[in-house]
Design an enzyme around this catalytic site. Structure first.
Site: not given
Ligand code: AR6
Length: 198
Positions: A33, A122
């Site tokens: 995000d 997630s």
């Molecule tokens: N490109 C692709 N995947 C990514 C990237 C990127 N640039 N950066 C991280 N990931 P998360 P959630 C992966 O925590 O669990 C936020 O603060 C990461 O390695 O981003 O759904 C939101 O505002 C992981 O595998 O999302 C919410 O509050 C995946 O993206 C909360 O986090 C998801 O990790 C949502 O948590």
């Protein structure tokens, strides 16, 4: 048609839509995000802020999806979805996570999106067990492709090798060949060319 797996940064992909793993406020956060908001520029937060609140502090309830423009990103749309926080697996987490994929694909069809990239919704801060989440991503995207023509290009984006392996295993277990996976070194420019050629 096939489901592709690609390892890298989703913000670099020149696809029609990238999916954001957001929170219910849609006002940004960490993880993917944060990366999407940084790469899109401040207009993305302004666009999110303009989306109506459905209840105090909630623009997009868990399991739902809303689209905005993508501003400075190479993609055309950002689909903001909110995955479930993992508790114990008995609070509807699997159905809510499945909704994130299925409803994103329904929105893609409605907006005539031909290529869409999903992060591992997630699987970061929200703590969903990786392989179980990968199974849901595989099951939903394969089921969608069996019944629909578009989006013809569905890419599961892994940010790290553990996620990449989980997708490979889950797709194999669901009977989908994985040797057609999009190579990790494929650049945004290549993606744009490939999309244009399809
Ligand atoms: N490109 C692709 N995947 C990514 C990237 C990127 N640039 N950066 C991280 N990931 P998360 P959630 C992966 O925590 O669990 C936020 O603060 C990461 O390695 O981003 O759904 C939101 O505002 C992981 O595998 O999302 C919410 O509050 C995946 O993206 C909360 O986090 C998801 O990790 C949502 O948590």
């Amino acid at each position: 048609m096939k489901i592709e797996v690609w390892q890298g940064d989703i913000t670099t992909l020149a696809v029609d839509a990238i999916v954001n793993a957001a929170n219910e406020t849609l006002l940004g956060g960490g993880g993917v995000d944060g990366a999407i908001h940084r790469a899109a520029g401040p207009e993305l937060r302004d666009a999110c802020e303009r989306l109506a609140l459905v209840r105090p502090g909630v623009r997009c309830p868990t399991g739902e999806v809303l689209a905005t423009e993508a501003f400075a990103l190479p993609a055309r749309h950002v689909f903001h979805t909110v995955g479930p926080v993992w508790h114990d697996g008995h609070r509807d987490e699997p159905a809510l996570l499945a909704n994130c994929y299925w409803k994103s694909l329904q929105l893609a069809e409605k907006l005539e999106v031909r290529s869409i990239a999903f992060p591992a919704i997630s699987c970061g801060v929200y703590g969903y067990p990786l392989y179980q989440a990968a199974q849901i991503a595989a099951t939903e995207t394969i089921a969608w492709q069996r019944g629909h023509r578009e989006p013809r290009r569905i890419i599961l984006v892994a940010y790290n090798s553990a996620t990449f392996k989980a997708y490979q295993q889950a797709l194999l277990a669901a009977g989908q060949p994985v040797e057609e996976a999009c190579p990790a070194e494929r650049s945004a420019q290549d993606m744009r060319i490939a999309t244009a050629l399809e």
